[in-house]
Design an enzyme around this catalytic site. Structure first.
Site, PDB file in Angstrom:
ATOM      1  N   ARG A  78     -12.236 -22.184   9.538  1.00 40.75           N
ATOM      2  CA  ARG A  78     -12.877 -21.877  10.565  1.00 40.75           C
ATOM      3  C   ARG A  78     -11.914 -21.358  11.879  1.00 40.75           C
ATOM      4  O   ARG A  78     -11.141 -22.047  12.286  1.00 40.75           O
ATOM      5  CB  ARG A  78     -14.044 -22.809  11.303  1.00 40.75           C
ATOM      6  N   HIS A 122     -14.371 -18.606  21.853  1.00 46.44           N
ATOM      7  CA  HIS A 122     -13.611 -19.814  21.740  1.00 46.44           C
ATOM      8  C   HIS A 122     -12.780 -19.826  22.952  1.00 46.44           C
ATOM      9  O   HIS A 122     -11.690 -20.173  22.857  1.00 46.44           O
ATOM     10  CB  HIS A 122     -12.821 -20.506  20.432  1.00 46.44           C
ATOM     11  N   GLU A 167     -18.798 -24.291  22.107  1.00 48.58           N
ATOM     12  CA  GLU A 167     -18.803 -25.287  23.086  1.00 48.58           C
ATOM     13  C   GLU A 167     -19.240 -24.675  24.477  1.00 48.58           C
ATOM     14  O   GLU A 167     -18.399 -25.044  25.283  1.00 48.58           O
ATOM     15  CB  GLU A 167     -17.774 -26.160  23.238  1.00 48.58           C
ATOM     16  N   ASN A 293     -19.764 -30.135  16.851  1.00 48.79           N
ATOM     17  CA  ASN A 293     -18.290 -30.708  17.162  1.00 48.79           C
ATOM     18  C   ASN A 293     -18.614 -32.161  17.652  1.00 48.79           C
ATOM     19  O   ASN A 293     -19.186 -32.193  18.755  1.00 48.79           O
ATOM     20  CB  ASN A 293     -17.868 -30.016  18.051  1.00 48.79           C
ATOM     21  N   TYR A 295     -16.761 -35.988  18.366  1.00 44.41           N
ATOM     22  CA  TYR A 295     -15.546 -36.667  18.741  1.00 44.41           C
ATOM     23  C   TYR A 295     -16.033 -38.153  18.858  1.00 44.41           C
ATOM     24  O   TYR A 295     -15.067 -39.092  18.294  1.00 44.41           O
ATOM     25  CB  TYR A 295     -14.671 -36.141  19.570  1.00 44.41           C
ATOM     26  N   GLU A 353     -16.442 -29.210  13.925  1.00 44.36           N
ATOM     27  CA  GLU A 353     -14.987 -29.809  14.275  1.00 44.36           C
ATOM     28  C   GLU A 353     -15.148 -31.280  14.291  1.00 44.36           C
ATOM     29  O   GLU A 353     -16.448 -31.858  14.701  1.00 44.36           O
ATOM     30  CB  GLU A 353     -14.750 -29.613  15.979  1.00 44.36           C
TER      31      GLU A 353
HETATM   32  O1  LIG Z   1     -10.578 -31.658  22.107  1.00 41.21           O
HETATM   33  C1  LIG Z   1     -10.364 -31.002  20.816  1.00 41.21           C
HETATM   34  C2  LIG Z   1     -11.499 -29.969  20.395  1.00 41.21           C
HETATM   35  N1  LIG Z   1     -12.495 -30.124  20.746  1.00 41.21           N
HETATM   36  N2  LIG Z   1     -13.260 -28.757  20.590  1.00 41.21           N
HETATM   37  C3  LIG Z   1     -12.678 -27.533  21.185  1.00 41.21           C
HETATM   38  C4  LIG Z   1     -11.415 -27.414  20.658  1.00 41.21           C
HETATM   39  O2  LIG Z   1     -10.826 -26.150  21.336  1.00 41.21           O
HETATM   40  C5  LIG Z   1     -10.511 -28.727  20.820  1.00 41.21           C
HETATM   41  O3  LIG Z   1      -9.220 -28.580  20.766  1.00 41.21           O
END
Ligand SMILES: OC[C@H]1NNC[C@@H](O)[C@@H]1O
Ligand SMILES: [Ca+2]
Length: 449
Positions: A78, A122, A167, A293, A295, A353
């Protein structure tokens, strides 16, 4: 007794990057600057004064990076297109050299049996469009659709997975509310306008794809962070609900339900505009998948001073935290996936992600980089995904963030998420133990978990 974990046949295993974080060469071969060019060259914005001028030098080292993907056994990769490389002014004239870079990359991926998963935006908005208002100008929906058409025309014969945005919440919250990301605005009245235009642009690009007769998958990638109340007091429960509406439901509700969550008005108050009804007809174009995504989670306490959601995340005493200050909480991923499935009719989902920044030891002799915390993070989160699959969630694939250590935006190069270590002085790449672990995981379709 540990159960034998089986991921569905055909489950797709990949890794993710983004253009500005890895490519370098931001102005090479006719490329036009993005808003990040100004932002990183404004002192104080990026830790240690780091920039994307070189980053991982991927624009020049892309062939060796595809070799790394092959070495890890990736089935998918990706990546994002730098809009300004292809359209230096964001609109109008196409820069053939920029288009050729992505064309060659796609061909090389396919030649290696790696599925390209393309993200159109992005965060690296062309500076020329920002000069015309950028995400605050309603015309950007058309500008974005025009750019998308250029990319569909060039790559849709080989690219079978398109994502419009990465995002949108981060762009609005970081770029327009808090000013921590490009274009660095701090304006609570601009943030909802930028956010709404991002969603309109998403809809316009999906509509353009359908009108062009596109037959492949197109979707959106959103970050989702589940919000848990610190106590079951009404004040904390309501605070978590505001935080959830602001970061999570504000994006997928318009796309799937054609409306914003009611709670969002409680977040923005008088800064929340009224929107024309036809905007939601545009935004809610049917899509083929959602990229999630994930985390971490946050546990929220009511806090009248914490703008805009009036909720403060509380540190969890017994938890492990990553270098970016995120709690390791894999259960939140299962909760996130079941929430998306239940609220939006069980759409096909990819984890686009997931990963962690931990302090990596220097390269040991024999070239090993021992990163047990990252291995543990992946193991926990893949088990959590498997639990969601067992609960009936339609999981199609998983992309680790990230293939390479890269420019973690305002953190500069200080936060390393890569499966592959990058020595930014020499550009030497070294697979970390987590890359070898991931290779086994892919080869066994998850059985080694
Ligand atoms: O913070 C880690 C990742 N989170 N989502 C978007 C990415 O560009 C970031 O690096
Ligand atoms: Ca299980």
């Amino acid at each position: 007794m540990t159960q034998t974990i089986r991921f569905p046949d055909g489950f797709l295993w990949g890794a993710s990057t983004s253009a500005y974080q890895i490519e370098g060469s931001p102005l090479a071969d006719g490329a036009g600057p993005s808003i990040w060019q100004r932002f990183v060259h404004t002192p104080g914005n990026i830790r240690d004064g780091d920039t994307g001028d070189i980053a991982c030098d991927h624009y020049r080292r892309w062939e060796q990076d595809v070799e790394l993907m092959k070495q890890i056994g990736l089935q998918a990769y990706r990546f994002s297109i730098n809009w300004g490389r292809v359209l230096p002014q964001g609109r109008g004239a196409v820069n053939q050299a920029g288009l050729d870079f992505y064309d060659r990359l796609v061909d090389r991926l396919l030649a290696n049996g790696i599925k390209p998963m393309v993200t159109l935006f992005h965060w690296d908005l062309p500076e020329a469009l920002d000069n015309q208002g950028g995400w605050l100008n309603r015309d950007i929906a058309d500008w974005f659709a025009d750019y998308a058409r250029v990319m569909y025309g060039k790559l849709d014969d080989r690219v079978t997975s398109w994502a419009t945005l990465n995002e949108p919440w981060v762009v609005a919250d970081g770029g327009y509310l808090h000013g921590t990301l490009a274009p660095g605005h701090r304006n609570r009245f601009e943030a909802p306008i930028a956010s709404h235009n991002l969603l309109r642009a998403h809809g316009a690009a999906v509509k353009a794809y359908r009108e062009m007769g596109g037959k492949h998958d197109i979707g959106i990638v959103v970050n989702i962070e589940p919000k848990y109340p610190a106590t079951n007091s009404p004040a904390d429960v309501d605070a978590a609900a505001r935080a959830h509406a602001y970061m999570n439901a504000q994006y997928l509700d318009p796309v799937f339900l054609g409306r914003y969550p009611e709670k969002i008005k409680d977040v923005y108050g008088e800064a929340w505009p009224e929107w024309p009804a036809e905007d939601f007809e545009l935004i809610k174009q049917p899509i083929d998948f959602v990229g999630v995504n994930y985390y971490t989670r946050s546990v929220n306490k009511d806090d009248a001073l914490a703008y805009p959601v009036r909720a403060t995340p509380l540190r969890q005493t017994s938890a492990t935290y990553t270098e970016t200050g995120w709690e390791v909480y894999a259960r939140g991923l299962t909760d996130t996936l079941t929430w998306v499935a239940q609220r939006y009719g069980n759409p096909p989902l990819y984890i686009t992600e997931n990963g962690a920044a931990f302090f990596d030891p220097p390269v040991a002799e024999g070239g090993r980089i021992n990163d047990p915390l990252r291995v543990d993070y992946y193991q926990k989160h893949l088990r959590a995904i498997h639990d969601a699959i067992e609960a009936g969630v339609d999981m199609r694939g998983y992309c680790a963030w990230s293939l390479l250590d890269n420019l973690e935006w305002a953190h500069g190069f200080s936060k390393r998420f890569g499966l592959v270590h990058v020595n930014f002085a020499t550009q030497e790449r070294t697979l970390k133990d987590s890359a070898y672990y991931y290779r086994e995981l892919i080869a066994s379709n998850g059985k080694v978990l």
